[in-house]
Design a protein around this motif. Structure first.
Motif, PDB file in Angstrom:
ATOM      1  N   UNK B  20       0.848  -1.196   0.000  1.00 29.03           N
ATOM      2  CA  UNK B  20       0.000   0.000   0.000  1.00 29.03           C
ATOM      3  C   UNK B  20       0.883   1.245   0.000  1.00 29.03           C
ATOM      4  N   UNK B  23      -2.436   5.029   0.884  1.00 32.78           N
ATOM      5  CA  UNK B  23      -3.769   4.414   1.003  1.00 32.78           C
ATOM      6  C   UNK B  23      -4.252   3.743  -0.286  1.00 32.78           C
ATOM      7  N   UNK B  25      -3.668   0.550  -3.105  1.00 30.91           N
ATOM      8  CA  UNK B  25      -3.013  -0.740  -3.342  1.00 30.91           C
ATOM      9  C   UNK B  25      -2.148  -0.680  -4.594  1.00 30.91           C
ATOM     10  N   UNK B  26      -1.053  -1.427  -4.549  1.00 28.11           N
ATOM     11  CA  UNK B  26      -0.145  -1.471  -5.697  1.00 28.11           C
ATOM     12  C   UNK B  26      -0.104  -2.881  -6.278  1.00 28.11           C
ATOM     13  N   UNK B  27      -0.137  -2.997  -7.579  1.00 25.66           N
ATOM     14  CA  UNK B  27       0.069  -4.297  -8.227  1.00 25.66           C
ATOM     15  C   UNK B  27       1.567  -4.584  -8.247  1.00 25.66           C
TER      16      UNK B  27
END
Lengths: 328, 49
Positions: B20, B23, B25-27
Motif C-alpha cells: 500500500x 492508502x 493498493x499497488x500491483x
C-alpha cells in the motif's frame, strides 16, 4: 497493469485468474464470485434468515458487507473470547462496522456464558489455545443460531482456510474429516414427527472461492476498518504454517490452491465417509448437541461439555498444579 | 524497483502480502521510488475457525 474490464489503472492483480482490476471492478468481481458460490452450492434462499459469525477481521467483515449488498436478511454475531486487548479491539471493529451499515449485531461473551476466557481455558485444560477457541466458537455460533431462529449460519472461511485444512487432513489422512469438508454442512435433525428438533443449523462458507489476499484488498478498497493485527495466541500454529507453505507453492504456480480444493470437491470428497466405522452420531446427554458415540459408549458426552466440565473442575481445585499419577 | 523486486529483496512471498502506498493498493509491477513510503501488510491469518 490495466483493469481487464475497463482498461483503467489496476490496483489488484489476481494471478490465478490471469487478471487485474481497478478498485470498482475488483469489488464487482469479488461480489459476483460470492454470488456464484452461493448459487452453485445452493447455500441459502433469498428469504432465509442468516446469522454471520463476525470476528472483526477482514474475512467476516467482507462477507457481511457482500451479503448486505446482495440484499440478504443477515445479522452479525460476535463472540467475545476474552483475549485481552485483542478481543476488545476486534469487538470495536465489529460494532463500528455494524453501526456504519445500520446492520443488526448480536454480542455474547464466553466469560459471561461459561465462566472462562480462551486463555483461561487453555491454562485450565492444557488444550492448545486454538483448539479450545475453535471448539467454543463452533458451539456458541450454533447455539446462537438455534436460539434466535436463524435458518443458516454463515462463516468467513476463505480459499486459503479451506486449502490449509484440506492439506492438513491429507497429510494426516483424517479420512472422516475429509468426508465432512464441504462448503455446505447440512442441518442435523434429531427425532421424528413432532419430536423432531434441529440440533445443528445448516452451515455454509460463501468465501471458498476468495483468497485471503482478496478479502484484505476488498476491505481496503471498501474502507472497512478491520482488525489488522493477528490474534496473539496463534503464533506459529499449524494452520498458519500450512498457509505459508501453500502460498510459497502458489507463488510459483498460480492456481494451485484453487485446483487442489475444487478438484478435491469434484473428484475425491464423495469417496470419504463423514463418520468412522463403528460410530454413530447421537445427542450429547448433557446439552443435546450432536456427538459421536462409539459402540461401547453408553452415555455420550460432547467435546464441548467435557471440556467445560474439566475447566470447571480445575478451576475449583485452585491454582496448584494437579499431582501427576504414575510418573516419577 | 518494482513492487515484486522490493518484496523479493525483503525475502517476502508477494502472494502473502498487500503493498500500500498513500492508502492505495499497488500491483506487483508498480514502480517504487527511493523516497516512497510503503506499507507491506500481511494477509495470512492463523485464526481458529
Amino acid at each position: 497493469m490495466k483493469c481487464k474490464v475497463c482498461a483503467r489503472h489496476a490496483v489488484v492483480d489476481i494471478r490465478r485468474h490471469n487478471a487485474a482490476f481497478c478498485g470498482d471492478h475488483f469489488v464487482e468481481h469479488i461480489r459476483s464470485q460470492v454470488a456464484r458460490t452461493i448459487k452453485e452450492f445452493k447455500m441459502f434462499r433469498p428469504d432465509d434468515r442468516l446469522l454471520v459469525a463476525v470476528s472483526g477481521g477482514k474475512d467476516s467483515l467482507t462477507l457481511w458487507d457482500i451479503l448486505l449488498d446482495l440484499g440478504y436478511d443477515v445479522t452479525g454475531f460476535y463472540l467475545d473470547l476474552g483475549i485481552g486487548g485483542y478481543s476488545a479491539r476486534s469487538k470495536d471493529a465489529a460494532i463500528a462496522y455494524a453501526e456504519g451499515r445500520a446492520a443488526k449485531l448480536l454480542v455474547r461473551s464466553l466469560a459471561e456464558e461459561h465462566g472462562y476466557t480462551v486463555p483461561e481455558l487453555a491454562r485450565l485444560t492444557a488444550l492448545v489455545p486454538c483448539s479450545g477457541c475453535g471448539l467454543n466458537k463452533r458451539y456458541e455460533f450454533n447455539r446462537a443460531a438455534l436460539e434466535d431462529g436463524f435458518e443458516v449460519l454463515v462463516t468467513g472461511h476463505n480459499l486459503d482456510d479451506e486449502v490449509a485444512t484440506l492439506f492438513g487432513n491429507v497429510l494426516h489422512w483424517n479420512v472422516d474429516m475429509l468426508g465432512r469438508q464441504a462448503p455446505v454442512l447440512e442441518e442435523r435433525i434429531f427425532g421424528d414427527g413432532e419430536e423432531a428438533r434441529t440440533a445443528l443449523v445448516r452451515k455454509v462458507k460463501p468465501l471458498v472461492r476468495i483468497a485471503e489476499r482478496e478479502t484484505a484488498a476488498y476491505s481496503l478498497i471498501r474502507g472497512i476498518d478491520y482488525i489488522v493485527e493477528e490474534c496473539p495466541m496463534v503464533d506459529g500454529n499449524t494452520q498458519h504454517r500450512y498457509k505459508q507453505a501453500l502460498t510459497q507453492i502458489e507463488e510459483g504456480s498460480p492456481g494451485t490452491k484453487q485446483q487442489f480444493y475444487f478438484n478435491f470437491l469434484r473428484r475425491a470428497a464423495g469417496r470419504f465417509e463423514a463418520s468412522e466405522p463403528g460410530t454413530e452420531v447421537v445427542p450429547c446427554v448433557r446439552c443435546g448437541s450432536p456427538t459421536v458415540r462409539w459402540e461401547a459408549d453408553g452415555r455420550p458426552v460432547c467435546s464441548f461439555c467435557k471440556t467445560k466440565a474439566l475447566a470447571g473442575r480445575r478451576k475449583n481445585e485452585g491454582p496448584e498444579p494437579r499431582p501427576r499419577r504414575g510418573r516419577r | 524497483m518494482s513492487v515484486v523486486d522490493v518484496l523479493r529483496w525483503l525475502d517476502i512471498v508477494p502472494e502473502s502480502v498487500l503493498v500500500i502506498r498513500d492508502s492505495t493498493l499497488l500491483t506487483r509491477d508498480e514502480r517504487i521510488d527511493d523516497e516512497d513510503e510503503i506499507e507491506v501488510r500481511t494477509v495470512l491469518s492463523g485464526n481458529a475457525r
